[in-house]
Design an enzyme around this catalytic site. Sequence first.
Site, short mmCIF file in Angstrom:
data_model
loop_
_atom_site.label_atom_id
_atom_site.label_comp_id
_atom_site.label_asym_id
_atom_site.label_seq_id
_atom_site.Cartn_x
_atom_site.Cartn_y
_atom_site.Cartn_z
N ILE A 20 0.83 -1.20 0.00
CA ILE A 20 0.00 0.00 0.00
C ILE A 20 0.87 1.25 0.00
O ILE A 20 0.51 2.26 -0.62
CB ILE A 20 -0.98 -0.01 1.19
CG1 ILE A 20 -2.01 1.11 1.04
CG2 ILE A 20 -0.23 0.14 2.52
CD1 ILE A 20 -2.95 0.93 -0.11
N SER A 42 11.31 0.80 7.87
CA SER A 42 10.81 -0.51 7.45
C SER A 42 11.88 -1.56 7.73
O SER A 42 13.07 -1.27 7.64
CB SER A 42 10.48 -0.50 5.95
OG SER A 42 10.06 -1.77 5.52
N ARG A 43 11.43 -2.75 8.05
CA ARG A 43 12.39 -3.83 8.29
C ARG A 43 13.07 -4.27 7.00
O ARG A 43 14.19 -4.77 7.03
CB ARG A 43 11.68 -5.02 8.93
CG ARG A 43 11.29 -4.80 10.38
CD ARG A 43 10.57 -6.00 10.95
NE ARG A 43 9.34 -6.28 10.23
CZ ARG A 43 8.52 -7.30 10.52
NH1 ARG A 43 8.84 -8.14 11.50
NH2 ARG A 43 7.41 -7.49 9.83
N LYS A 96 -6.09 2.99 7.14
CA LYS A 96 -7.29 2.33 7.63
C LYS A 96 -7.05 0.81 7.68
O LYS A 96 -6.24 0.29 6.89
CB LYS A 96 -8.49 2.68 6.75
CG LYS A 96 -8.36 2.22 5.28
CD LYS A 96 -8.82 0.79 5.12
CE LYS A 96 -8.43 0.20 3.79
NZ LYS A 96 -8.66 -1.26 3.72
N ASP A 174 -11.26 -5.76 5.83
CA ASP A 174 -10.22 -4.83 5.41
C ASP A 174 -10.69 -4.02 4.20
O ASP A 174 -10.60 -2.79 4.22
CB ASP A 174 -8.92 -5.57 5.11
CG ASP A 174 -7.81 -4.63 4.67
OD1 ASP A 174 -7.20 -3.99 5.54
OD2 ASP A 174 -7.56 -4.54 3.45
#
Length: 311
Positions: A20, A42-43, A96, A174
């Site tokens: 996303i 971010s990993r 969201k 979702d």
Amino acid sequence: MTSRPIATPRPIALVGIGKIARDQHVPAIAASSDWSLAATVSRSGAVEGVEAFDDFDAFLAARPEIDTVSLCLPPQPRFDYAKKALLARRHVMLEKPPGQTLSEVHELIDLAARMGVTLYATWHSRMAAGVAAAKAHLAERAVRSARIDWKEDVRRWHPGQEWIFEAGGMGVFDPGINALSILTEILPSPVHLTGAVLEFPENRQTPIAATLDFTGGVRAAFDWRQEGPQTWEIAVETDRGPVTLRDGGARLEVDGTEETLPDHPGEYPALYARMAELVAKGESETDLAPMRHVADAMTLGRRETVAAFEF
């Protein structure tokens, strides 16, 4: 916190560089005159040319001048990141759904108010091109009933994203919460859930399909198993004829005739423009109506077990 002239792009950090973020958030920020992507956390993901961190605490310590973060993480870990950001007096934008539970988000709302920073619980589908016009039409009519059909292919839109079927991932809600975010925006009067049927794959923790019944003659059908053409439609029957949103709100028909909508920047660019307004005004926006309907469905819903699902 330091203030900046409105014409100066404000630095923002993007946390969670997954699908996303790459598909929507990065392009929206790049096109914005309000924001400049100054860091990512971010990993494993990164954005070319942007400073990357793999640890959120390290980012907060190293870049105090970046006073806004946009959290694109799955809902399960999002609360901890949001709480840390708010405690560090950063403005926070939430993808969201805004969290795993209503209690989590209420705690964040209270914390943001205490820290004097902006918290924005975003609902991107409310920014679709036809939503505002549909709301205006319905404000002048008596609603008799409404039907939501929100059916798509989870393998196409969420390939391999196992977290969606884990506890807290919401499953078909979702995408379904996008429809509920539109419904709660356009109806002139609120409705509440009276019953639901939730279909859980025998090997999963969240539903793959759901049917919801509300007061006011409103019914919703969500399904993640639809192949071929995808369906994102809300049809409202009124005393003066139908008002129908198609393609997730991108198209609007009134009394059977499609309306010409004004030029639209896109859902995510509109979200970032709204975030800029909220930060400039020192305000928060945290409407949880769509999430309350999901919580009610989990409470009232009758569970049915269906065939196992694998990506």
